[in-house]
Scaffold this motif. Structure first.
Motif, PDB file in Angstrom:
ATOM      1  N   ALA A 114      -4.302  -4.033  10.985  1.00 58.72           N
ATOM      2  CA  ALA A 114      -2.862  -4.001  10.770  1.00 58.72           C
ATOM      3  C   ALA A 114      -2.096  -3.865  12.072  1.00 58.72           C
ATOM      4  N   GLU A 115      -2.781  -3.433  13.151  1.00 56.10           N
ATOM      5  CA  GLU A 115      -2.123  -3.321  14.444  1.00 56.10           C
ATOM      6  C   GLU A 115      -1.615  -4.672  14.924  1.00 56.10           C
ATOM      7  N   ASP A 116      -2.304  -5.728  14.548  1.00 58.07           N
ATOM      8  CA  ASP A 116      -1.960  -7.052  15.043  1.00 58.07           C
ATOM      9  C   ASP A 116      -1.376  -7.950  13.956  1.00 58.07           C
ATOM     10  N   GLU A 117      -1.187  -7.406  12.754  1.00 55.49           N
ATOM     11  CA  GLU A 117      -0.682  -8.214  11.665  1.00 55.49           C
ATOM     12  C   GLU A 117       0.682  -7.714  11.215  1.00 55.49           C
ATOM     13  N   GLU A 118       1.483  -8.631  10.700  1.00 49.56           N
ATOM     14  CA  GLU A 118       2.801  -8.250  10.230  1.00 49.56           C
ATOM     15  C   GLU A 118       2.717  -7.492   8.910  1.00 49.56           C
ATOM     16  N   SER A 119       1.836  -7.911   8.007  1.00 51.80           N
ATOM     17  CA  SER A 119       1.728  -7.260   6.707  1.00 51.80           C
ATOM     18  C   SER A 119       0.679  -6.162   6.741  1.00 51.80           C
ATOM     19  N   ASN A 120       0.868  -5.184   5.887  1.00 51.12           N
ATOM     20  CA  ASN A 120      -0.037  -4.050   5.781  1.00 51.12           C
ATOM     21  C   ASN A 120      -0.814  -4.207   4.483  1.00 51.12           C
ATOM     22  N   SER A 121      -2.006  -4.754   4.564  1.00 56.30           N
ATOM     23  CA  SER A 121      -2.781  -5.108   3.392  1.00 56.30           C
ATOM     24  C   SER A 121      -3.110  -3.902   2.520  1.00 56.30           C
ATOM     25  N   VAL A 122      -3.029  -4.100   1.204  1.00 55.65           N
ATOM     26  CA  VAL A 122      -3.498  -3.106   0.247  1.00 55.65           C
ATOM     27  C   VAL A 122      -4.994  -3.303   0.072  1.00 55.65           C
ATOM     28  N   GLU A 123      -5.772  -2.249   0.287  1.00 60.97           N
ATOM     29  CA  GLU A 123      -7.233  -2.352   0.246  1.00 60.97           C
ATOM     30  C   GLU A 123      -7.846  -1.819  -1.043  1.00 60.97           C
ATOM     31  N   SER A 124      -7.160  -0.889  -1.721  1.00 62.69           N
ATOM     32  CA  SER A 124      -7.720  -0.300  -2.931  1.00 62.69           C
ATOM     33  C   SER A 124      -6.594   0.312  -3.756  1.00 62.69           C
ATOM     34  N   VAL A 125      -6.725   0.254  -5.081  1.00 65.76           N
ATOM     35  CA  VAL A 125      -5.732   0.840  -5.980  1.00 65.76           C
ATOM     36  C   VAL A 125      -6.456   1.556  -7.113  1.00 65.76           C
ATOM     37  N   GLY A 126      -5.759   2.503  -7.769  1.00 65.43           N
ATOM     38  CA  GLY A 126      -6.386   3.197  -8.883  1.00 65.43           C
ATOM     39  C   GLY A 126      -5.404   4.023  -9.695  1.00 65.43           C
ATOM     40  N   PHE A 127      -5.679   4.114 -11.004  1.00 69.92           N
ATOM     41  CA  PHE A 127      -4.892   4.927 -11.921  1.00 69.92           C
ATOM     42  C   PHE A 127      -5.501   6.325 -12.042  1.00 69.92           C
ATOM     43  N   CYS A 128      -4.651   7.351 -12.002  1.00 69.42           N
ATOM     44  CA  CYS A 128      -5.086   8.711 -12.322  1.00 69.42           C
ATOM     45  C   CYS A 128      -5.240   8.806 -13.832  1.00 69.42           C
ATOM     46  N   LYS A 129      -6.329   9.411 -14.297  1.00 73.11           N
ATOM     47  CA  LYS A 129      -6.576   9.536 -15.733  1.00 73.11           C
ATOM     48  C   LYS A 129      -5.996  10.812 -16.319  1.00 73.11           C
ATOM     49  N   ALA A 130      -5.540  11.720 -15.454  1.00 74.31           N
ATOM     50  CA  ALA A 130      -5.031  13.003 -15.937  1.00 74.31           C
ATOM     51  C   ALA A 130      -3.513  13.088 -15.909  1.00 74.31           C
ATOM     52  N   LEU A 131      -2.869  12.334 -15.013  1.00 71.32           N
ATOM     53  CA  LEU A 131      -1.420  12.377 -14.839  1.00 71.32           C
ATOM     54  C   LEU A 131      -0.890  10.950 -14.710  1.00 71.32           C
ATOM     55  N   PRO A 132       0.405  10.735 -14.980  1.00 68.73           N
ATOM     56  CA  PRO A 132       0.973   9.384 -14.855  1.00 68.73           C
ATOM     57  C   PRO A 132       1.218   9.002 -13.396  1.00 68.73           C
ATOM     58  N   LEU A 133       0.126   8.884 -12.645  1.00 72.02           N
ATOM     59  CA  LEU A 133       0.187   8.592 -11.221  1.00 72.02           C
ATOM     60  C   LEU A 133      -0.722   7.418 -10.896  1.00 72.02           C
ATOM     61  N   VAL A 134      -0.385   6.700  -9.834  1.00 67.47           N
ATOM     62  CA  VAL A 134      -1.276   5.690  -9.277  1.00 67.47           C
ATOM     63  C   VAL A 134      -1.400   5.953  -7.785  1.00 67.47           C
ATOM     64  N   ALA A 135      -2.518   5.524  -7.221  1.00 69.45           N
ATOM     65  CA  ALA A 135      -2.738   5.641  -5.780  1.00 69.45           C
ATOM     66  C   ALA A 135      -2.960   4.252  -5.203  1.00 69.45           C
ATOM     67  N   VAL A 136      -2.379   4.029  -4.027  1.00 67.60           N
ATOM     68  CA  VAL A 136      -2.517   2.757  -3.330  1.00 67.60           C
ATOM     69  C   VAL A 136      -2.961   3.044  -1.903  1.00 67.60           C
ATOM     70  N   ALA A 137      -4.059   2.426  -1.478  1.00 64.16           N
ATOM     71  CA  ALA A 137      -4.614   2.632  -0.141  1.00 64.16           C
ATOM     72  C   ALA A 137      -4.335   1.412   0.715  1.00 64.16           C
ATOM     73  N   TYR A 138      -3.815   1.651   1.932  1.00 65.07           N
ATOM     74  CA  TYR A 138      -3.401   0.581   2.822  1.00 65.07           C
ATOM     75  C   TYR A 138      -4.293   0.511   4.062  1.00 65.07           C
ATOM     76  N   LEU A 139      -4.300  -0.666   4.665  1.00 57.84           N
ATOM     77  CA  LEU A 139      -5.110  -0.900   5.852  1.00 57.84           C
ATOM     78  C   LEU A 139      -4.643  -0.077   7.042  1.00 57.84           C
ATOM     79  N   ASP A 140      -3.386   0.338   7.049  1.00 61.67           N
ATOM     80  CA  ASP A 140      -2.878   1.138   8.163  1.00 61.67           C
ATOM     81  C   ASP A 140      -3.263   2.607   8.046  1.00 61.67           C
ATOM     82  N   GLY A 141      -4.033   2.979   7.011  1.00 65.77           N
ATOM     83  CA  GLY A 141      -4.469   4.360   6.847  1.00 65.77           C
ATOM     84  C   GLY A 141      -3.604   5.180   5.922  1.00 65.77           C
ATOM     85  N   THR A 142      -2.618   4.562   5.275  1.00 64.87           N
ATOM     86  CA  THR A 142      -1.735   5.280   4.361  1.00 64.87           C
ATOM     87  C   THR A 142      -2.320   5.313   2.958  1.00 64.87           C
TER      88      THR A 142
END
Length: 410
Positions: A294-322
């Protein structure tokens, strides 16, 4: 966005470290899902990131080793890991050495080796009842083994393999390939059906919990929901409603009403599977983590996603470490958890608000989605972690590339 049936169905010395780490139940699919497929008509089927500012593979040394067990079967990078869903006592791993191993989690003993592959094994997974294990390599050679007899019972060859998944209630195997096709087989009979998508890679796919539909993401940014029985598309999400880059990952919520997709365009989209409508899109401003592309790219790719089974939450993991945690109800960002390097994969614990991540710095982290705080870190790897999984007791299995003469650890 289009609801269409235009798509057609056609009948017819390096060693790797695998670590199991103790961190401190998934709803079982009913067997009667198998009946849903009984009347389906089948026919016989004929590198290059900048290293400046962070540890390279040569520099990453395991000063602390939190692992409990070491599995040292592979002699190359380990690309995938899966646990048997019935007992979580067996693991299957596939690697760069063109091999897959089925082994016991308790002691690391090899139950049997899945031999005969011609390329790196990138997919390996157990059937819903843990009786069968499938392995697939990059060249498209698929093999299925019977666990109790340790015998190969079926094989098939397709184009370059992208993903592999078992049906949640039947001995039916699905695979997506680089030519855009999705294949479905009854195993071991071999009866086959293909779902022809656009002429681009079918990059990711998951079967919905009802066992009747499969959602597939493609390189052109489109998402298609297929009817497994009828063989037609139920919904197609593309164009302005779809992603503007290749799909990288997707996940489905517990009841199958929502799909979360991720793409190289830096967007995560929440899609209603009943209507085919995009509910909302999620994105964050990139912070360009060290060592990520992501240091050399304009877009910050999404690498992984997931639904929480206990709460109405989702998690999104990005290539920039977020790691971004979003509230489904408000569609707002709840927490932003920063890593030192790009995130490879995330997985929620089965019945809690804790989410685990692995990243290119060789560390597994456990985060509390309620507070956004890191609960613990698990170290011991000497290189990037390429995949991991959690069992129902929240024990992690990890694997990654390792340096010559190092052991494979669990």
């Amino acid at each position: 966005m289009e609801n269409t049936s235009e798509d057609t169905v056609e009948l017819h010395g390096d060693e790797e470290i695998v670590e199991v780490i103790d961190l401190n139940d998934a709803e079982q699919t009913p067997d009667d899902l198998a009946e849903e497929l009984e009347d389906v008509e089948f026919e016989d089927a004929v590198a290059g990131a900048d290293d400046e500012g962070w540890e390279t593979e040569d520099e990453m040394e395991a000063d602390v080793d939190d692992s409990e067990l070491t599995f040292s079967g592979h002699t190359g990078s380990v690309f995938c890991v899966s646990l048997d869903p019935q007992t979580n006592s067996l693991a299957v791993t596939g690697g760069e050495d063109d091999k897959a191993y089925v082994w016991t989690v308790s002691d690391g003993e090899v139950l049997f080796e899945c031999t005969g592959h011609k390329d790196s094994v990138t997919c390996a997974t157990f059937s819903h009842d843990s009786k069968l294990v499938a392995s697939g390599d990059m060249s498209g050679l698929l093999k299925v083994w019977k666990v109790d007899t340790k015998e190969e019972i079926w094989s098939f060859e397709v184009g370059d393999l992208e993903w592999l998944e078992w049906h949640p209630g039947a001995p039916v195997l699905l695979a997506g390939t680089a030519d855009g096709n999705v294949w479905m087989w009854k195993v071991p009979g071999g009866d086959c059906k293909t779902f022809q998508g656009p002429s681009c890679q079918a990059t990711s796919g998951k079967i919905l919990p009802d066992g009747k539909r499969v959602v597939v993401g493609y390189e052109d940014g489109s998402v298609r929901l297929w009817d497994l029985k009828q063989g037609n598309t139920i919904h197609v999400i593309k164009g302005s409603d779809g992603h503007q880059g290749a799909l990288t990952c997707l996940d489905i919520n517990k009841d199958g009403s929502l799909v979360l997709t991720g793409s190289v365009d830096g967007q995560a989209k929440l899609i209603n599977t009943n209507t085919g409508k995009v509910v909302c899109s999620f994105s964050v401003d990139s912070v360009k983590a060290k060592g990520s592309a992501a240091e050399d790219e304009e877009s910050n790719s999404v690498e992984s996603v997931g639904f929480c089974k206990a709460l109405p939450l989702v998690a999104v993991a990005y290539l920039d470490g977020t790691l971004a945690v979003y509230d489904i109800s408000t569609q707002g960002l709840r927490h932003r958890c920063q890593h030192e390097a790009g995130i490879v994969h995330l997985q929620w614990e089965e019945a809690s608000s804790l989410v685990a991540t692995c990243s290119l710095d060789g560390v597994v982290r456990l985060w509390d989605a309620r507070s956004g705080a890191v609960v613990s870190e698990y170290r011991g790897h000497a290189a990037e972690i390429l995949d991991f999984t959690l069992n129902r007791w929240a024990t992690t299995l990890q694997q990654h590339r390792s340096e010559p003469a190092q052991n494979h650890q669990v």
